[in-house]
Design a protein around this motif. Structure first.
Motif, PDB file in Angstrom:
ATOM      1  N   ARG A  17       1.179  -0.951   0.313  1.00  0.00           N
ATOM      2  CA  ARG A  17      -0.236   0.128   0.208  1.00  0.00           C
ATOM      3  C   ARG A  17       0.912   0.720  -0.485  1.00  0.00           C
ATOM      4  N   SER A  47      -2.966   1.919  -6.021  1.00  0.00           N
ATOM      5  CA  SER A  47      -2.821   0.788  -6.707  1.00  0.00           C
ATOM      6  C   SER A  47      -3.315   0.222  -7.624  1.00  0.00           C
ATOM      7  N   ASN A 101     -13.910  -4.869  -3.799  1.00  0.00           N
ATOM      8  CA  ASN A 101     -12.942  -6.857  -3.941  1.00  0.00           C
ATOM      9  C   ASN A 101     -11.873  -6.162  -4.110  1.00  0.00           C
ATOM     10  N   GLU A 102     -10.707  -5.353  -4.425  1.00  0.00           N
ATOM     11  CA  GLU A 102      -9.741  -4.852  -4.184  1.00  0.00           C
ATOM     12  C   GLU A 102      -8.899  -5.505  -5.659  1.00  0.00           C
ATOM     13  N   LYS A 134     -21.881  -6.215  -4.135  1.00  0.00           N
ATOM     14  CA  LYS A 134     -20.714  -5.655  -4.364  1.00  0.00           C
ATOM     15  C   LYS A 134     -20.068  -7.104  -4.458  1.00  0.00           C
TER      16      LYS A 134
END
Lengths: 243, 300
Positions: free
Chosen positions: B68, B172, B258-259, B289
């Motif tokens: 991150r 990111s 959900n990245e 989602k």
């Protein structure tokens, strides 16, 4: 065992631990992902601290513009954190000293020169206190800074040791801490290099070395626990990325 | 490939092998042939990791990319930013990086033609063009030694933003692509800033003309003649368009939850999967989602 006995002749403490046992440690990283660059929660026994890191970001005031990153640390104690609800204190000397200690410690541990002219804002909130407050804050801050992706030389881990007569007691809780003299030890990485040592009461010099030794061992265990949590979270993140 | 490279090949394997993930203070290598990049530091000729992340290798350069972290500006990036300060012949722009970016008065298009010199009058009325809180899209022109960025808006593609909704996501999760401006279904245009700042707006005819292909110098001069490009008021936006904009915003949030990295194809797929929910607000539910992103990813 009497109710007020701190350390019984059989070698048990009031909460049933032996002299060299840590309390249950629970830590979480990236707990407040929406509202912060880095966040962590650390629980050591019944003590609980939340750390939120914002930054590196544009400094709020011009005075904080330097050739390296400025760490600004603030510690807030929730009124419900003790057994008796406390009134809100605005300028607690103890807390100010604690944030100064944290700032000094972490300005050494973070590679601040890599982020010139920025500010890193760390807000610690004490949710529950049962001894080992400073060490809990240090561990939470380490995890939160790692979560924020800030470059650090090593993990900083800390724990405290109380002294009952000649016996050092690892990671004292609130009762032990109020009754006995205790020392907080912080180390960088897995070395024996002590980067923080705070003793708030009188203590014979000959009693200090065994306490330090025990403290360093405790810190190493804490570092492992924190590393495990960072890896667990990292692996999860990498897995979701790979999908 | 030289012979020395192939000799090191096993070594490389070893380093990258253990490198699912490294944490601060972990030794990466004690071999001195490697160059140390970002996210590493050296002590006694041994290279250690300084962040928690994955090891990346470019020839002999080893670096660790953190899991991150804030957006790191790169020259040429198309970003969305917000004005934080109006200063001496420059604006300060928040682009989500560790320092605010600088937008010089000389690097913007001003009304009255592109080739006009910037006068003192312009300097005095800088707030007429862009003021604190305004959103703009721009390109990173240069980087200063301390890592701060300078922006420019010298193209019709760039400039002040209006008629839309701002969404912020972790940088990111934005995937780098050839272009960052998309026309989407339902008369919507999206600017996907590489810094994780996203602008979703109603597509207008001028926006359409501003598509990269059609920019000509003449056009640029004509359009930038008026104060139009610095206008503050929104055009009338019908409720259906507003619904669509918020639906796209919620689709982006679903991907973030959900990245999953965001790009045009994925967003289109998620949007299609989301149509079964008639109200855009329903997409805010966490199970929804996950559902729509799973469905969308299956179709890709």
């Amino acid at each position: 065992m009497s109710r007020f006995e701190i350390y019984s002749p059989e070698g048990l403490r009031a909460d049933g631990r032996r002299w060299n046992e840590l309390r249950h440690i629970k830590c979480g990283i990236n707990t407040h992902s929406k509202s912060a660059d880095g966040s962590a929660v650390v629980e050591m026994g019944a003590s609980k601290v939340v750390c939120i890191v914002q930054g590196p970001q544009e400094p709020e005031t011009r005075s904080r513009v330097r050739e390296k990153a400025t760490l600004s640390v603030s510690v807030t104690v929730a009124p419900f954190s003790t057994t008796e609800r406390s009134k809100h204190v605005t300028n607690d000397r103890r807390l100010q000293e604690m944030s100064a200690n944290l700032q000094n410690l972490f300005e050494e541990a973070v590679l601040t020169h890599l982020h010139p002219r920025t500010e890193i804002v760390c807000s610690l909130t004490v949710i529950a206190q049962d001894g080992g407050l400073l060490s809990c804050c240090i561990n939470a801050m380490t995890l939160a800074l790692i979560d924020a992706g800030l470059p650090m030389y090593e993990y900083v881990s800390a724990c405290s040791v109380a002294l009952f007569d000649q016996t050092p007691l690892l990671d004292p809780n609130n009762v032990e801490e109020t009754e006995l003299a205790s020392v907080t030890v912080g180390i960088v990485g897995e070395t024996d290099k002590i980067s923080l040592l705070i003793l708030e009461r009188r203590l014979g010099l000959d009693r200090l070395p065994p306490a330090l030794e025990l403290g360093v061992e405790g810190c190493k265990v804490l570092r492992q626990v924190m590393d495990k949590e960072v890896r667990r979270h990292g692996a999860m993140r990498l897995a979701s990325r790979a999908e | 490939m030289s012979s020395s490279d192939s000799e090191n090949e096993s070594d490389v394997e070893m380093i990258l092998e253990k490198a699912g993930l490294v944490t601060p203070g972990e030794m990466i290598t004690d071999d001195t042939i490697w160059m140390r990049g970002h996210g590493t530091y050296a002590a006694d000729n041994v290279t250690y990791s300084a962040v928690a992340g994955t090891i990346e290798r470019v020839n002999k350069l080893l670096s660790v990319r953190p899991l991150r972290g804030r957006y790191i500006p790169v020259i040429g990036d198309h970003v969305v930013g917000r004005i934080t300060e109006v200063g001496n012949r420059r604006w300060k722009v928040d682009i989500g990086a560790s320092q605010d970016a600088v937008l010089m008065l000389g690097s913007v298009n001003l009304p009255g033609g592109i080739l006009r010199r910037k006068s003192d009058d312009d300097e005095l009325q800088m707030r007429e063009f862009l003021k604190e809180g305004d959103l703009l899209n721009a390109e990173i022109q240069t980087l200063y030694a301390d890592g701060a960025a300078a922006l420019h808006t010298r193209s019709l593609r760039y400039g002040k933003l209006r008629n839309g909704l701002f969404v912020q996501v972790p940088a990111s999760l934005v995937l780098r692509l050839r272009t960052q401006v998309y026309r989407l279904e339902g008369g919507i245009e999206m600017i996907l800033g590489i810094n994780g700042y996203i602008w979703i707006r109603k597509a207008t005819s001028t926006n359409a003309n501003a598509a990269p292909m059609d920019v000509s110098i003449n056009r640029l001069e004509q359009e930038s003649n008026s104060m139009e490009i610095y206008k503050d008021e929104n055009d009338p936006i019908p409720p259906s368009t507003r619904q669509t904009i918020s639906r796209y915003a919620n689709c982006i949030q679903a991907l973030v939850y959900n990245e999953v990295g965001i790009n045009e194809a994925r967003l289109r797929a998620v949007y299609e999967a989301s149509v079964v929910y008639t109200d855009a607000g329903e997409l805010l539910d966490n199970t929804v989602k996950t559902d729509i992103v799973k469905q969308a990813m299956a179709t890709l």
